[in-house]
Write a protein that holds these residues in place. Structure first.
Motif, PDB file in Angstrom:
ATOM      1  N   GLY A  32      46.141 100.996 -11.777  1.00  9.14           N
ATOM      2  CA  GLY A  32      45.229 102.099 -12.071  1.00  9.14           C
ATOM      3  C   GLY A  32      43.785 101.660 -12.124  1.00  9.14           C
ATOM      4  N   LYS A  33      42.989 102.426 -12.880  1.00  8.04           N
ATOM      5  CA  LYS A  33      41.565 102.139 -13.044  1.00  8.04           C
ATOM      6  C   LYS A  33      41.312 101.764 -14.497  1.00  8.04           C
ATOM      7  N   LEU A  34      40.520 100.706 -14.701  1.00  9.21           N
ATOM      8  CA  LEU A  34      40.192 100.254 -16.047  1.00  9.21           C
ATOM      9  C   LEU A  34      38.709  99.947 -16.131  1.00  9.21           C
ATOM     10  N   ASP A  35      38.059 100.536 -17.125  1.00  3.86           N
ATOM     11  CA  ASP A  35      36.674 100.205 -17.441  1.00  3.86           C
ATOM     12  C   ASP A  35      36.719  99.430 -18.747  1.00  3.86           C
ATOM     13  N   GLY A  36      36.908  98.111 -18.635  1.00  8.93           N
ATOM     14  CA  GLY A  36      37.040  97.261 -19.815  1.00  8.93           C
ATOM     15  C   GLY A  36      37.730  95.963 -19.445  1.00  8.93           C
ATOM     16  N   ASP A  37      38.055  95.174 -20.453  1.00  8.18           N
ATOM     17  CA  ASP A  37      38.619  93.845 -20.248  1.00  8.18           C
ATOM     18  C   ASP A  37      40.141  93.862 -20.350  1.00  8.18           C
ATOM     19  N   ILE A  38      40.767  92.828 -19.772  1.00  8.93           N
ATOM     20  CA  ILE A  38      42.201  92.611 -19.919  1.00  8.93           C
ATOM     21  C   ILE A  38      42.391  91.221 -20.516  1.00  8.93           C
ATOM     22  N   ASN A  39      43.115  91.150 -21.643  1.00  9.32           N
ATOM     23  CA  ASN A  39      43.381  89.887 -22.330  1.00  9.32           C
ATOM     24  C   ASN A  39      44.883  89.725 -22.512  1.00  9.32           C
ATOM     25  N   SER A  40      45.423  88.560 -22.107  1.00  2.00           N
ATOM     26  CA  SER A  40      46.856  88.334 -22.268  1.00  2.00           C
ATOM     27  C   SER A  40      47.207  86.872 -22.062  1.00  2.00           C
ATOM     28  N   ASP A  41      48.302  86.459 -22.708  1.00  2.00           N
ATOM     29  CA  ASP A  41      48.885  85.147 -22.439  1.00  2.00           C
ATOM     30  C   ASP A  41      50.032  85.278 -21.453  1.00  2.00           C
ATOM     31  N   GLY A  42      50.170  86.459 -20.849  1.00  3.27           N
ATOM     32  CA  GLY A  42      51.254  86.722 -19.917  1.00  3.27           C
ATOM     33  C   GLY A  42      50.791  86.691 -18.471  1.00  3.27           C
ATOM     34  N   THR A  43      51.556  87.394 -17.626  1.00  4.80           N
ATOM     35  CA  THR A  43      51.300  87.456 -16.191  1.00  4.80           C
ATOM     36  C   THR A  43      50.839  88.854 -15.822  1.00  4.80           C
ATOM     37  N   LEU A  44      49.730  88.937 -15.098  1.00  2.00           N
ATOM     38  CA  LEU A  44      49.169  90.212 -14.669  1.00  2.00           C
ATOM     39  C   LEU A  44      49.295  90.329 -13.156  1.00  2.00           C
ATOM     40  N   ASN A  45      49.859  91.451 -12.708  1.00  2.00           N
ATOM     41  CA  ASN A  45      49.916  91.768 -11.281  1.00  2.00           C
ATOM     42  C   ASN A  45      49.026  92.974 -11.055  1.00  2.00           C
ATOM     43  N   LEU A  46      47.904  92.766 -10.371  1.00  2.00           N
ATOM     44  CA  LEU A  46      47.022  93.890 -10.043  1.00  2.00           C
ATOM     45  C   LEU A  46      47.451  94.449  -8.694  1.00  2.00           C
ATOM     46  N   GLY A  47      47.733  95.747  -8.646  1.00  2.00           N
ATOM     47  CA  GLY A  47      48.208  96.380  -7.431  1.00  2.00           C
ATOM     48  C   GLY A  47      47.095  96.678  -6.446  1.00  2.00           C
ATOM     49  N   ASP A  48      47.479  97.182  -5.271  1.00  2.00           N
ATOM     50  CA  ASP A  48      46.531  97.500  -4.208  1.00  2.00           C
ATOM     51  C   ASP A  48      45.505  98.548  -4.628  1.00  2.00           C
ATOM     52  N   ASN A  49      45.889  99.467  -5.511  1.00  2.00           N
ATOM     53  CA  ASN A  49      44.992 100.546  -5.938  1.00  2.00           C
ATOM     54  C   ASN A  49      44.215 100.213  -7.204  1.00  2.00           C
ATOM     55  N   ALA A  50      44.443  99.051  -7.792  1.00  2.00           N
ATOM     56  CA  ALA A  50      43.796  98.682  -9.051  1.00  2.00           C
ATOM     57  C   ALA A  50      42.288  98.530  -8.877  1.00  2.00           C
ATOM     58  N   VAL A  51      41.541  99.089  -9.846  1.00  2.00           N
ATOM     59  CA  VAL A  51      40.094  98.931  -9.898  1.00  2.00           C
ATOM     60  C   VAL A  51      39.749  98.564 -11.338  1.00  2.00           C
ATOM     61  N   VAL A  52      39.248  97.345 -11.536  1.00  2.00           N
ATOM     62  CA  VAL A  52      38.920  96.871 -12.874  1.00  2.00           C
ATOM     63  C   VAL A  52      37.438  96.536 -12.932  1.00  2.00           C
TER      64      VAL A  52
END
Length: 138
Positions: A32-52
């Protein structure tokens, strides 16, 4: 009912729009779309439509889509073809496929080697004097 955080798989599809800081554990697929930060000790998969529009501080990330911000990973950053990244990246391991748009600086340091000190100017070298040049007076 408590499930182990390491086994959690979260999915936010392309119809999701968020504003703020996204935190998760385990694994997340974000498209999806995110206006902000992403914090994690895990695994992030950003998709083709992702806008960060924000910074990513994660353990591992597989990037598709668009990111406008800095990316720091504790383990690995994997940038897939057609992804767009405008920001600096820092990780022990980095993979960039052909076709990626990347504007920024990289720091890839798998062995955590300390950077070497910049070379010191030698006295008397033109253009390298530590003292400002004085204009001649008439």
């Amino acid at each position: 009912m408590n499930t182990p955080a390491s086994n959690s798989k979260n999915v936010l599809n392309s119809d999701v729009e968020l504003k703020g800081t996204l935190k998760f554990s385990g694994e997340m697929t974000f498209d999806g779309k995110l206006d902000g930060d992403i914090n994690s000790d895990g695994t992030l998969n950003l998709g083709d439509n992702a806008v960060v529009k924000g910074n990513l501080n994660i353990n591992t990330v597989v990037m598709r889509g668009k990111v406008n911000g800095n990316v720091a990973a504790k383990e690995k950053i994997d940038i897939k073809s057609k992804a767009e990244l405008f920001g600096d990246i820092r990780a022990p391991k980095l993979v960039i496929e052909e076709g990626v748009t990347f504007v920024g600086k990289t720091e890839v340091n798998p062995n955590k080697v300390a950077p070497a000190a910049p070379p010191q100017p030698r006295p008397g070298e033109p253009g390298r004097s530590a003292e400002p040049a004085m204009a001649a007076r008439k």
